[in-house]
Design an enzyme around this catalytic site. Structure first.
Site, mmCIF file in Angstrom:
data_model
loop_
_atom_site.group_PDB
_atom_site.id
_atom_site.type_symbol
_atom_site.label_atom_id
_atom_site.label_comp_id
_atom_site.label_asym_id
_atom_site.label_seq_id
_atom_site.Cartn_x
_atom_site.Cartn_y
_atom_site.Cartn_z
ATOM 1 N N GLU A 240 -62.846 -59.961 17.395
ATOM 2 C CA GLU A 240 -62.423 -60.384 18.374
ATOM 3 C C GLU A 240 -63.262 -60.407 19.444
ATOM 4 O OE1 GLU A 240 -58.916 -58.327 21.712
ATOM 5 O OE2 GLU A 240 -59.978 -57.090 20.306
ATOM 6 N N ASP B 4 -53.338 -52.550 18.180
ATOM 7 C CA ASP B 4 -54.600 -52.725 18.803
ATOM 8 C C ASP B 4 -55.226 -51.337 19.057
ATOM 9 O OD1 ASP B 4 -56.876 -53.706 20.343
ATOM 10 O OD2 ASP B 4 -55.850 -53.850 22.240
#
Length: 377
Positions: A130, A273
C-alpha cells in the site's frame, strides 16, 4: 491423512445454506459437504451446537496484529504472529500489508511473502503493498516523504513473487499507463487508493488496468455533482471491486448501504485495515516514529487522524448484518468476494476440491473456530 469433519446447525457453502450438515476434508482439501447423519461412524468429528459454518474469511488489508506491525518486522515469524492474532477473530487467510516504505523494504516484503507462502505459514495468502505510489493530498497516516512515481525500470528491480498473491494500492494519477501495465504483467492485482484523481485522470485506458479500489470513501477524492472523483468512479466502475472498512468509524452505515446498492453483487468486500492492536496487550504501537493508540475504540495518531482500524473480521461481518445486509451476503463479502478479487480460485466456497478453509461463528457472530488448510484452530 484421515478424514475429518466439523458440523453445525447451519452451513453456508458460499451459495446456499445446508442444515445439520458437516464439512468433510482430507489432506487439506474439502472432500464433501454432507448430512451429519451420513458421516462415517469412525470419522474424527467436531460438532458446534449453535451458529454457522462459512467459507474461511479472507482479509486483504492487514497492517498488523498481536502487537506486531508488518512495517516494523518484515519476517516470516511476524507474519505468523499476525495470522495467529487475526485467526481469533475469524480470519482464515490474509495479506500482510506494507504501508508506504522504502524500495529496499518493498523488495524485502515481496521476497518474505514468497518465502512465507512456500513455508506454508497458516493463513498467509500473499502481500499488500500500500504505497508509496500515492497522492500526498490523500496521504492519511502514510509518510509522504517516501512517495514517488515509479518507472517500469524501477518496478522491474523488485523480486515479484510467483506463488504469493500481490495486491498493489496506488494512486493511479501518479502512475504511468506503462507502469500499470507492467504490474499486471508480473501478476499483481492493482487497486486505486490514496488518490485525489479527477474523473478525467481516471481514463478508460487506466481504468482497464485497475482491478479494485482500496477502502472506499477513505483517502480518495469525494463524489460531487460536478466532479465524480475517485468515489464516484469507483461506484460507477462495474468491473472493479471496492474494499470497505465496516467498523462504523471509517464509513457511516448509510454510506456503506449506498455503496452496496450501487456496486454489482460480488464487487463490495470487507477489509479490516487492522493494525497491531488487534489481539494486542498494549493497544498502542509505533509507525514511522509516530505513536498510534486506541482512543474511544478509534486508532489515531498524535494529530487525532485515523490511522487504520481496531477491529476483526467477525465484528465487521456482524456490523453489516446489523446495518441491514442479509447474513449470506455479509458472509460472502468476507470470504467469497475477497477470494474472487484475489483470483484465489480454490478459496471462498465450501465445495469438493476447494482448500479446507472455514470460519465457524456462534449465534452472535463471534468466532468459535477457524479451519485453515485442513487444520482446525
Amino acid at each position: 491423512m484421515v478424514m475429518k469433519a466439523i458440523s453445525a446447525p447451519r452451513l453456508f457453502d458460499g451459495e446456499q445454506y445446508r442444515y445439520d450438515a458437516a464439512l468433510v476434508w482430507k489432506d487439506g482439501h474439502i472432500h464433501a459437504v454432507m448430512p451429519i447423519s451420513e458421516l462415517p461412524k469412525d470419522i474424527e468429528h467436531q460438532h458446534y451446537d449453535e451458529g454457522v459454518i462459512a467459507p474461511g474469511f479472507i482479509d486483504i488489508q492487514v497492517n498488523g496484529g498481536g502487537d506486531v506491525m508488518f512495517n516494523n518486522d518484515i519476517s516470516s515469524s511476524a507474519i505468523e504472529t499476525i495470522c495467529q492474532a487475526h485467526r481469533k477473530y475469524g480470519t482464515a487467510y490474509l495479506l500482510p500489508t506494507l504501508i508506504s516504505s522504502t524500495p529496499e523494504k518493498i523488495a524485502k516484503a515481496l521476497s518474505t511473502a514468497e518465502q512465507a507462502v512456500n513455508e506454508k505459514i497458516a493463513g498467509m495468502l500473499g502481500v499488500h503493498i500500500e504505497g508509496p505510489w500515492l497522492n500526498e493530498a490523500k496521504k492519511g497516516a502514510h509518510d509522504a516523504t517516501l512517495f514517488y512515481s515509479p518507472t517500469v525500470d524501477d518496478l522491474s528491480q523488485f523480486p515479484w513473487p510467483h506463488n504469493a498473491k500481490v495486491l498493489i494500492t496506488a494512486a493511479t494519477e501518479k502512475m504511468s499507463l506503462e507502469a500499470l501495465r507492467y504490474l499486471q504483467q508480473v501478476g499483481a492485482i492493482i487497486s486505486c487508493g490514496h488518490s485525489n484523481a479527477t474523473v478525467e485522470q481516471l481514463s478508460n485506458d487506466k481504468l482497464a488496468e485497475v482491478n479494485g479500489f482500496t477502502h472506499l470513501f477513505n483517502a480518495m477524492s469525494p463524489f460531487e455533482g460536478r466532479e465524480p472523483g475517485v468515489v464516484g468512479t469507483a461506484l460507477n466502475s462495474d468491473h472493479a471491486w471496492c474494499s470497505i472498512i465496516t467498523d462504523g468509524i471509517h464509513v457511516h452505515p448509510n454510506s456503506f448501504l449506498l455503496a452496496h446498492r450501487a456496486k454489482p453483487q460480488g464487487k463490495l468486500l470487507i477489509v479490516t485495515d487492522a493494525m497491531a492492536t488487534v489481539g494486542s496487550k498494549t493497544n498502542r504501537f509505533e509507525l514511522d516514529g509516530q505513536i498510534i493508540e486506541v482512543i474511544d475504540n478509534k486508532l489515531v495518531n498524535a494529530e487525532g487522524s485515523l490511522a487504520g482500524a481496531h477491529i476483526g473480521m467477525d465484528q465487521s461481518v456482524a456490523n453489516v448484518i446489523r446495518w441491514g445486509i442479509e447474513e449470506s451476503e455479509a458472509l460472502k463479502m468476507a470470504s467469497t468476494y475477497p477470494a474472487l478479487a484475489m483470483k484465489a480460485n480454490d478459496l471462498g466456497k465450501l465445495a469438493s476440491g476447494y482448500r479446507a478453509a472455514a470460519t465457524v461463528l456462534n449465534a452472535n457472530y463471534q468466532t468459535q473456530a477457524v479451519l485453515v488448510d485442513g487444520k482446525l484452530y
